[in-house]
Design an enzyme around this catalytic site. Structure first.
Site, PDB file in Angstrom:
ATOM      1  N   LYS A  35      20.640 -34.889 -11.426  1.00 39.78           N
ATOM      2  CA  LYS A  35      21.320 -33.711 -10.254  1.00 39.78           C
ATOM      3  C   LYS A  35      20.458 -34.550  -9.637  1.00 39.78           C
ATOM      4  O   LYS A  35      19.415 -34.451  -9.189  1.00 39.78           O
ATOM      5  CB  LYS A  35      21.103 -32.368 -11.378  1.00 39.78           C
ATOM      6  CG  LYS A  35      19.848 -31.697 -11.471  1.00 39.78           C
ATOM      7  CD  LYS A  35      20.121 -30.625 -11.294  1.00 39.78           C
ATOM      8  CE  LYS A  35      18.795 -29.720 -11.026  1.00 39.78           C
ATOM      9  NZ  LYS A  35      18.301 -28.748 -12.178  1.00 39.78           N
ATOM     10  N   ARG A 132      21.023 -16.436 -14.719  1.00 39.17           N
ATOM     11  CA  ARG A 132      21.550 -16.651 -13.883  1.00 39.17           C
ATOM     12  C   ARG A 132      22.721 -17.072 -14.394  1.00 39.17           C
ATOM     13  O   ARG A 132      23.895 -16.409 -14.447  1.00 39.17           O
ATOM     14  CB  ARG A 132      20.617 -18.114 -13.011  1.00 39.17           C
ATOM     15  CG  ARG A 132      21.375 -18.558 -12.023  1.00 39.17           C
ATOM     16  CD  ARG A 132      20.408 -20.137 -11.611  1.00 39.17           C
ATOM     17  NE  ARG A 132      20.482 -20.492 -13.183  1.00 39.17           N
ATOM     18  CZ  ARG A 132      19.214 -21.688 -12.547  1.00 39.17           C
ATOM     19  NH1 ARG A 132      18.822 -21.684 -11.199  1.00 39.17           N
ATOM     20  NH2 ARG A 132      19.726 -23.456 -13.669  1.00 39.17           N
ATOM     21  N   TYR A 257       7.414 -29.421  21.514  1.00 33.65           N
ATOM     22  CA  TYR A 257       8.166 -28.417  21.874  1.00 33.65           C
ATOM     23  C   TYR A 257       7.433 -27.051  22.069  1.00 33.65           C
ATOM     24  O   TYR A 257       6.856 -26.877  21.100  1.00 33.65           O
ATOM     25  CB  TYR A 257       9.149 -28.044  21.124  1.00 33.65           C
ATOM     26  CG  TYR A 257      10.880 -29.155  21.200  1.00 33.65           C
ATOM     27  CD1 TYR A 257      11.051 -29.846  22.386  1.00 33.65           C
ATOM     28  CD2 TYR A 257      11.032 -30.236  20.327  1.00 33.65           C
ATOM     29  CE1 TYR A 257      12.421 -29.629  22.863  1.00 33.65           C
ATOM     30  CE2 TYR A 257      11.852 -31.220  20.637  1.00 33.65           C
ATOM     31  CZ  TYR A 257      12.392 -31.209  21.944  1.00 33.65           C
ATOM     32  OH  TYR A 257      13.119 -31.973  22.008  1.00 33.65           O
ATOM     33  N   MET A 305      13.837 -33.657  16.063  1.00 33.44           N
ATOM     34  CA  MET A 305      14.647 -33.967  15.092  1.00 33.44           C
ATOM     35  C   MET A 305      14.247 -35.881  15.183  1.00 33.44           C
ATOM     36  O   MET A 305      14.428 -35.738  13.002  1.00 33.44           O
ATOM     37  CB  MET A 305      15.819 -33.798  15.855  1.00 33.44           C
ATOM     38  CG  MET A 305      17.407 -34.453  15.281  1.00 33.44           C
ATOM     39  SD  MET A 305      18.359 -34.552  15.690  1.00 33.44           S
ATOM     40  CE  MET A 305      18.996 -32.679  16.719  1.00 33.44           C
TER      41      MET A 305
HETATM   42  C1  LIG Z   1      17.554 -28.800 -13.172  1.00 34.75           C
HETATM   43  C2  LIG Z   1      17.559 -27.232 -14.470  1.00 34.75           C
HETATM   44  C3  LIG Z   1      16.970 -29.031 -15.792  1.00 34.75           C
HETATM   45  C4  LIG Z   1      15.282 -29.741 -15.276  1.00 34.75           C
HETATM   46  O1  LIG Z   1      14.315 -28.661 -14.813  1.00 34.75           O
HETATM   47  P1  LIG Z   1      13.000 -29.368 -14.148  1.00 34.75           P
HETATM   48  O2  LIG Z   1      11.932 -28.465 -14.056  1.00 34.75           O
HETATM   49  O3  LIG Z   1      13.332 -30.242 -13.033  1.00 34.75           O
HETATM   50  O4  LIG Z   1      12.488 -30.311 -15.358  1.00 34.75           O
HETATM   51  C5  LIG Z   1      16.840 -28.705 -17.034  1.00 34.75           C
HETATM   52  N1  LIG Z   1      18.035 -27.528 -17.013  1.00 34.75           N
HETATM   53  C6  LIG Z   1      18.344 -27.017 -16.010  1.00 34.75           C
HETATM   54  C7  LIG Z   1      19.656 -26.195 -16.723  1.00 34.75           C
HETATM   55  C8  LIG Z   1      18.650 -27.426 -15.485  1.00 34.75           C
HETATM   56  O5  LIG Z   1      19.388 -26.719 -14.203  1.00 34.75           O
END
Ligand SMILES: *Cc1c(COP(=O)(O)O)cnc(C)c1O
Length: 362
Positions: A35, A132, A257, A305
């Protein structure tokens, strides 16, 4: 080249890390979590590197599944938050993507799905305590039965949950989540998946049928205070640029800055061509280590930047054109994340479009 900032992705490290996760998790199978553009490493690039060895991929959203299919990957692909709208379902059937199902609204859409397009494989997501996504434990049996009876759904329903703090190996929360998940799913058929990367390391009793690993795949730390290397994983990204100026600045002068850093003596100050416009964190504090060639020197002043300023007293031979490394195998991204008040995932995910991505076999 319009820009000197380069993210080098180490394909050998990705392959090594997947092999190591597989060895640790066996006999459970591994979903390679790609992802967020493979945690910023590049979705297509990472999937291509892992194609021969990955048994399944996991993505956050349908669009990523589409990209993987367009690139020719035939593995199982699980969309971790499932369909976001009713129209997603036909698309998931067409692409043979698997859907995590976590909400009543998705059940209503799925009930309408036509089996003529192929039966969608579903993973019922259980909220075992993170609060969640997911169905509460008390509803799991009923939802499982409803899903299994839907004509457009494959009756082999998977069972999924996600841990809130599996990196806390001594804590009670994960043990409680495992117990709640086991209780909620007792007697139900189907493959089970509980563990993320940290749980692969610390909660062997939760490996079940599939683990879902992201962070470790990229060699990132998943346990506070420890780097991926501490567990035998190799960082898959090096972020580097060049030194574009070396200046002598007098004692008492202020750098950058708002003049937040004052020179304690006459000294060489380096300027490197990277900044928050590339994804280097603006919050990185003075003192954050940077490599100029092989010399470790501190960042000074504010990250701007396009540029950062460096105290070159520890690298007296530094010259314009020298390679500057912001993180990579020789400088853990975890160290930078700690200085910037965030985690390594946030940094690798944050590379912007002006960074040039290259690959090597390392
Ligand atoms: C992102 C995610 C993972 C992977 O998590 P890691 O800690 O990066 O291994 C697994 N399951 C779900 C539902 C996730 O959102």
């Amino acid at each position: 080249m319009s820009r000197t900032t380069v993210a080098t992705i180490h394909l050998g490290a990705l392959r090594h890390n997947l092999a190591r996760i597989k060895a640790l998790a066996a006999p459970a199978k591994v979903m390679a979590v790609v992802k967020a553009d493979a945690y910023g490493h590049g979705l297509e690039r990472v999937a291509r590197a892992l194609d021969a060895e990955a048994e399944a991929f996991a993505v956050a959203a349908l669009g990523d599944g589409l990209r993987l299919r367009a690139a020719g990957h035939r593995q199982r692909i699980v969309v971790l938050s499932g369909p976001d709208q009713p129209g997603d379902i036909a698309e998931m059937q067409r692409l043979e993507l698997e859907a995590a199902i976590h909400h009543e609204a998705q059940l209503a859409w799925l009930a309408e799905a036509s089996p003529a397009r192929g039966r969608l494989r579903a993973w019922l997501k259980v909220d075992s305590g993170m609060h969640r996504l997911g169905f509460p434990p008390g509803r799991v049996a009923e939802v499982h039965a409803r899903l299994a009876a839907m004509p457009g759904v494959d009756p082999r329903i998977g069972l999924l949950t996600h841990f809130a703090e599996s990196e806390n190996f001594d804590g009670r929360a994960t043990a409680a989540q495992i117990a709640r998940f086991d209780e909620a799913t007792r007697g139900l058929d189907g493959p089970r998946s509980l563990s993320n990367s940290a749980a692969v390391l610390g909660w062997p009793e939760a490996r079940a049928d599939w683990v879902r690993s992201g962070g470790l795949l990229y060699g990132l730390s998943v346990v506070e205070g420890r780097s991926g290397a501490d567990f035998g994983f190799r960082p898959a990204m090096t972020l580097s640029t060049r030194l574009i100026a070396v200046n002598r600045v007098g004692k008492g002068e202020r750098i950058g800055y708002n003049g937040t850093w004052q020179c304690p003596e006459d000294m060489p100050v380096g300027v490197a061509a990277i900044g928050y416009g590339d994804g280097y964190p603006r919050s990185a504090a003075a003192g954050t280590p940077v490599l100029v060639g092989d010399a470790r020197v501190p960042l000074i002043g504010r990250v701007s930047m396009d540029l950062v300023t460096l105290d070159l007293r520890g690298a007296p031979r530094a010259r314009v054109g020298d390679r500057v490394t912001l993180w990579g195998p020789e400088l853990p991204v975890e160290t930078i994340a700690a200085q910037a008040g965030t985690i390594s995932y946030d940094l690798t995910c944050g590379m912007t479009r002006r960074v040039l991505f290259v690959e090597d076999e390392r």
